[in-house]
Design a protein around this motif. Structure first.
Motif, PDB file in Angstrom:
ATOM      1  N   THR A 116       5.633  -7.125  -4.408  1.00  0.00           N
ATOM      2  CA  THR A 116       5.462  -6.449  -5.694  1.00  0.00           C
ATOM      3  C   THR A 116       6.109  -5.063  -5.662  1.00  0.00           C
ATOM      4  OG1 THR A 116       3.367  -7.608  -6.085  1.00  0.00           O
ATOM      5  CG2 THR A 116       3.778  -5.617  -7.382  1.00  0.00           C
ATOM      6  N   ALA A 117       5.887  -4.314  -4.580  1.00  0.00           N
ATOM      7  CA  ALA A 117       6.467  -2.973  -4.463  1.00  0.00           C
ATOM      8  C   ALA A 117       7.998  -3.040  -4.381  1.00  0.00           C
ATOM      9  CB  ALA A 117       5.898  -2.258  -3.240  1.00  0.00           C
ATOM     10  N   LYS A 118       8.530  -4.018  -3.652  1.00  0.00           N
ATOM     11  CA  LYS A 118       9.996  -4.170  -3.568  1.00  0.00           C
ATOM     12  C   LYS A 118      10.563  -4.498  -4.947  1.00  0.00           C
ATOM     13  CE  LYS A 118      10.006  -7.065  -0.024  1.00  0.00           C
ATOM     14  NZ  LYS A 118      10.487  -7.939   1.082  1.00  0.00           N
ATOM     15  N   GLN A 162       1.481  -0.096  -0.925  1.00  0.00           N
ATOM     16  CA  GLN A 162       0.279   0.375  -1.619  1.00  0.00           C
ATOM     17  C   GLN A 162       0.488   1.769  -2.190  1.00  0.00           C
ATOM     18  OE1 GLN A 162      -2.553  -0.044   1.575  1.00  0.00           O
ATOM     19  NE2 GLN A 162      -3.095  -2.140   1.010  1.00  0.00           N
ATOM     20  N   LEU A 163       1.172   2.612  -1.427  1.00  0.00           N
ATOM     21  CA  LEU A 163       1.455   3.977  -1.864  1.00  0.00           C
ATOM     22  C   LEU A 163       2.306   3.977  -3.130  1.00  0.00           C
ATOM     23  CD1 LEU A 163       1.534   7.111  -1.200  1.00  0.00           C
ATOM     24  CD2 LEU A 163       3.691   6.602  -0.043  1.00  0.00           C
ATOM     25  N   VAL A 164       3.406   3.218  -3.120  1.00  0.00           N
ATOM     26  CA  VAL A 164       4.318   3.169  -4.263  1.00  0.00           C
ATOM     27  C   VAL A 164       3.604   2.628  -5.499  1.00  0.00           C
ATOM     28  CG1 VAL A 164       6.382   2.051  -5.194  1.00  0.00           C
ATOM     29  CG2 VAL A 164       6.414   3.001  -2.877  1.00  0.00           C
ATOM     30  N   LEU A 165       2.844   1.555  -5.329  1.00  0.00           N
ATOM     31  CA  LEU A 165       2.143   0.957  -6.469  1.00  0.00           C
ATOM     32  C   LEU A 165       1.088   1.907  -7.036  1.00  0.00           C
ATOM     33  CD1 LEU A 165       1.776  -2.657  -5.055  1.00  0.00           C
ATOM     34  CD2 LEU A 165       3.258  -1.928  -6.936  1.00  0.00           C
ATOM     35  N   ARG A 166       0.376   2.590  -6.152  1.00  0.00           N
ATOM     36  CA  ARG A 166      -0.639   3.544  -6.614  1.00  0.00           C
ATOM     37  C   ARG A 166       0.009   4.697  -7.377  1.00  0.00           C
ATOM     38  NH1 ARG A 166      -2.905   4.103  -2.140  1.00  0.00           N
ATOM     39  NH2 ARG A 166      -1.898   6.015  -1.407  1.00  0.00           N
ATOM     40  N   LYS A 192       1.129   1.716  14.891  1.00  0.00           N
ATOM     41  CA  LYS A 192       1.155   2.140  16.289  1.00  0.00           C
ATOM     42  C   LYS A 192       2.507   1.758  16.874  1.00  0.00           C
ATOM     43  CE  LYS A 192      -3.815   1.774  17.146  1.00  0.00           C
ATOM     44  NZ  LYS A 192      -4.881   1.088  17.926  1.00  0.00           N
ATOM     45  N   GLY A 193       3.129   2.678  17.553  1.00  0.00           N
ATOM     46  CA  GLY A 193       4.451   2.427  18.096  1.00  0.00           C
ATOM     47  C   GLY A 193       5.550   3.044  17.257  1.00  0.00           C
ATOM     48  N   GLY A 194       5.209   3.499  16.049  1.00  0.00           N
ATOM     49  CA  GLY A 194       6.187   4.226  15.249  1.00  0.00           C
ATOM     50  C   GLY A 194       6.862   3.454  14.148  1.00  0.00           C
ATOM     51  N   GLY A 195       6.662   2.118  14.105  1.00  0.00           N
ATOM     52  CA  GLY A 195       7.277   1.331  13.042  1.00  0.00           C
ATOM     53  C   GLY A 195       6.613   1.591  11.695  1.00  0.00           C
ATOM     54  N   VAL A 196       7.342   1.349  10.626  1.00  0.00           N
ATOM     55  CA  VAL A 196       6.802   1.578   9.285  1.00  0.00           C
ATOM     56  C   VAL A 196       5.795   0.494   8.926  1.00  0.00           C
ATOM     57  CG1 VAL A 196       7.362   1.642   6.822  1.00  0.00           C
ATOM     58  CG2 VAL A 196       8.821   2.825   8.465  1.00  0.00           C
ATOM     59  N   ALA A 198      14.169  -3.294  -0.246  1.00  0.00           N
ATOM     60  CA  ALA A 198      13.376  -3.399   0.983  1.00  0.00           C
ATOM     61  C   ALA A 198      13.651  -2.210   1.898  1.00  0.00           C
ATOM     62  CB  ALA A 198      13.707  -4.702   1.700  1.00  0.00           C
ATOM     63  N   ARG A 199      14.928  -1.828   2.025  1.00  0.00           N
ATOM     64  CA  ARG A 199      15.280  -0.681   2.873  1.00  0.00           C
ATOM     65  C   ARG A 199      14.715   0.614   2.298  1.00  0.00           C
ATOM     66  NH1 ARG A 199      15.361   1.360   7.585  1.00  0.00           N
ATOM     67  NH2 ARG A 199      16.201   3.481   7.458  1.00  0.00           N
ATOM     68  N   LEU A 200      14.790   0.770   0.986  1.00  0.00           N
ATOM     69  CA  LEU A 200      14.285   1.978   0.348  1.00  0.00           C
ATOM     70  C   LEU A 200      12.771   2.094   0.471  1.00  0.00           C
ATOM     71  CD1 LEU A 200      16.614   1.879  -2.761  1.00  0.00           C
ATOM     72  CD2 LEU A 200      16.611   3.634  -0.982  1.00  0.00           C
ATOM     73  N   LEU A 201      12.075   0.952   0.453  1.00  0.00           N
ATOM     74  CA  LEU A 201      10.625   0.972   0.655  1.00  0.00           C
ATOM     75  C   LEU A 201      10.299   1.464   2.065  1.00  0.00           C
ATOM     76  CD1 LEU A 201       7.826   0.336  -0.519  1.00  0.00           C
ATOM     77  CD2 LEU A 201       8.073  -2.000   0.373  1.00  0.00           C
ATOM     78  N   VAL A 202      11.102   1.045   3.045  1.00  0.00           N
ATOM     79  CA  VAL A 202      10.931   1.519   4.423  1.00  0.00           C
ATOM     80  C   VAL A 202      11.141   3.030   4.492  1.00  0.00           C
ATOM     81  CG1 VAL A 202      11.944   1.484   6.742  1.00  0.00           C
ATOM     82  CG2 VAL A 202      11.505  -0.670   5.537  1.00  0.00           C
ATOM     83  N   GLU A 203      12.167   3.547   3.808  1.00  0.00           N
ATOM     84  CA  GLU A 203      12.441   4.984   3.823  1.00  0.00           C
ATOM     85  C   GLU A 203      11.310   5.772   3.166  1.00  0.00           C
ATOM     86  OE1 GLU A 203      16.300   5.947   2.372  1.00  0.00           O
ATOM     87  OE2 GLU A 203      17.339   4.664   3.831  1.00  0.00           O
ATOM     88  N   ILE A 204      10.718   5.212   2.113  1.00  0.00           N
ATOM     89  CA  ILE A 204       9.562   5.857   1.484  1.00  0.00           C
ATOM     90  C   ILE A 204       8.399   5.900   2.473  1.00  0.00           C
ATOM     91  CG2 ILE A 204       7.787   5.581  -0.309  1.00  0.00           C
ATOM     92  CD1 ILE A 204      10.031   4.446  -2.114  1.00  0.00           C
ATOM     93  N   GLY A 205       8.201   4.797   3.208  1.00  0.00           N
ATOM     94  CA  GLY A 205       7.147   4.749   4.216  1.00  0.00           C
ATOM     95  C   GLY A 205       7.351   5.795   5.298  1.00  0.00           C
ATOM     96  N   LEU A 206       8.608   5.958   5.739  1.00  0.00           N
ATOM     97  CA  LEU A 206       8.916   6.973   6.747  1.00  0.00           C
ATOM     98  C   LEU A 206       8.650   8.377   6.218  1.00  0.00           C
ATOM     99  CD1 LEU A 206      12.244   5.547   8.221  1.00  0.00           C
ATOM    100  CD2 LEU A 206      10.118   5.910   9.492  1.00  0.00           C
ATOM    101  N   SER A 207       9.058   8.612   4.972  1.00  0.00           N
ATOM    102  CA  SER A 207       8.890   9.926   4.368  1.00  0.00           C
ATOM    103  C   SER A 207       7.427  10.324   4.245  1.00  0.00           C
ATOM    104  CB  SER A 207       9.547   9.947   2.986  1.00  0.00           C
ATOM    105  OG  SER A 207       9.298  11.162   2.314  1.00  0.00           O
ATOM    106  N   ARG A 208       6.564   9.340   3.981  1.00  0.00           N
ATOM    107  CA  ARG A 208       5.148   9.626   3.754  1.00  0.00           C
ATOM    108  C   ARG A 208       4.256   9.307   4.957  1.00  0.00           C
ATOM    109  NH1 ARG A 208       3.726  11.380  -1.377  1.00  0.00           N
ATOM    110  NH2 ARG A 208       5.586  12.476  -2.113  1.00  0.00           N
TER     111      ARG A 208
END
Length: 282
Positions: free
Chosen positions: A198-200, A257-261, A246-250, A231-241
Motif C-alpha cells: 500500500t505504501a509503495k 506505516q510511517l508514510v501511511l500515517r 537489528k543489524g542496520g537494515g531498513v 520501493a527504493r524511495l520507501l527504503v530511503e524514507i525508512g533510512l531518513s527516519r
C-alpha cells in the motif's frame, strides 16, 4: 478482489441499515475528497434508492482544490446537492447546516424531529462530521477503520436527530488499485492488502502526479529521484527516519506505516488519488 474477504459484521450492518432507512428523512452520504468514486459503496447506492440525500466530499483540505472542483461538477449531474467539506473550517460547517435546513422535508408527521442518517465506507470522516454538528465529541473518531460499532442515535440540536452507522464497504473492488487506494486512506484493513504494498503504491502516486517534492522536503531526501522505483524511495524514507531492524537494515513495514500515517495526517501536502478523467464512463 474475491467476495470471501467480506466480514460477516458488514453483512449484518447492511441488513440493519436497510431496516432503519424507513425511519430516515434525509441521508448524508460521505465520500473522501481524495478518492470520490472509489470511496463510494455502490451497494449502498442501491439500498438508498430515491431516498433524499446530501453528498459530502469530506477531507477536502487534503485533496487538490482544482480536481475537487471537477469532481463537484461530475457529482452535481446527479439530482442531489454536493458539498466539499473541511471539518476544520467553521464556514464549511455553516454551509452544511444551511443545506440541511434547505433540504428539510416541509411536512414532518406530528411535528417530530428531522431524522438524519450519515452513511459511507469506513474512515471517510462520518463521525467527525457529526461531532462538528453537535459541537462536541459525541462519537469516537480515529484513523482505524471500524471505530463506529452499530447504529447510534445522536441529538444534534432541537428538532434534529441523526443516526450514525458503521462504515460499509462493498464486497467487491473494481481492481487492485482500488483496494490499495482504499487501504491508503484507511478504509480497508491490512488483513486484505498489506501495508508495504500500500505504501509503495502511494509513493508511486506521488511520483506519477509529480508531487514527490513534498516527500523530499518532509523526509529530507536527496533531490535526485529520477529513475528510482517506489520501493527504493520507501527504503530511503525508512533510512531518513531511522526505521531500522537489528543489524542496520531498513524495516520496510515501519517505513510503510510511517508514510501511511503521515499521508492520513495530511502533512505530505494535498494530493488527490483519482481524477474524473481516469474513468471513461464519466
Amino acid at each position: 478482489m474475491e467476495k470471501s474477504w467480506y466480514p460477516g459484521l458488514m453483512a449484518r450492518e447492511e441488513k440493519r441499515l436497510k431496516e432503519n432507512l424507513k425511519f430516515i428523512d434525509l441521508v448524508l452520504e460521505v465520500l473522501d475528497a481524495r478518492l470520490p468514486l472509489a470511496s463510494r459503496n455502490y451497494r449502498l447506492q442501491k439500498m438508498l434508492g430515491d431516498k433524499k440525500r446530501l453528498v459530502i466530499l469530506n477531507k477536502a483540505d487534503l485533496a487538490e482544490e482544482d480536481i475537487t472542483g471537477r469532481w463537484l461538477e461530475v457529482l452535481a449531474r446527479e439530482k442531489w446537492p454536493v458539498l466539499a467539506f473541511n471539518a476544520r473550517e467553521i464556514s464549511g460547517l455553516k454551509k452544511l447546516e444551511k443545506l440541511l435546513l434547505v433540504n428539510r422535508p416541509e411536512n414532518l408527521q406530528y411535528r417530530r424531529s428531522l431524522r438524519l442518517m450519515v452513511v459511507g465506507i469506513p474512515n471517510v470522516g462520518k463521525s467527525t462530521i457529526i461531532n462538528r454538528l453537535v459541537h462536541k465529541f459525541a462519537v469516537k473518531t480515529g484513523e482505524k477503520a471500524g471505530i463506529t460499532r452499530g447504529p447510534q442515535w445522536i441529538r444534534l440540536r432541537a428538532g434534529w436527530e441523526m443516526m450514525d452507522t458503521p462504515g460499509l464497504l462493498s464486497p467487491y473492488f473494481k481492481n487492485n488499485d482500488s483496494a490499495l487506494a482504499l487501504a491508503a486512506i484507511g478504509s480497508l484493513d491490512f488483513k486484505v492488502v498489506d501495508e508495504e504494498n500500500t505504501a509503495k503504491w502511494l509513493v508511486e502516486r506521488f511520483l506519477t502526479r509529480e508531487k514527490f517534492l513534498s516527500l523530499i522536503k518532509y523526509y529530507v531526501l536527496a533531490d535526485d529521484y529520477t529513475g528510482k522505483s517506489a520501493a527504493r524511495l520507501l527504503v530511503e524514507i525508512g533510512l531518513s527516519r531511522g526505521c531500522l531492524q537489528k543489524g542496520g537494515g531498513v524495516d520496510k513495514i515501519k517505513a510503510a506505516q510511517l508514510v501511511l500515517r503521515d499521508f492520513r495526517r495530511g502533512v505530505l501536502g494535498r494530493i488527490t488519488l483519482e481524477k474524473p478523467e481516469d474513468y471513461e464512463e464519466l
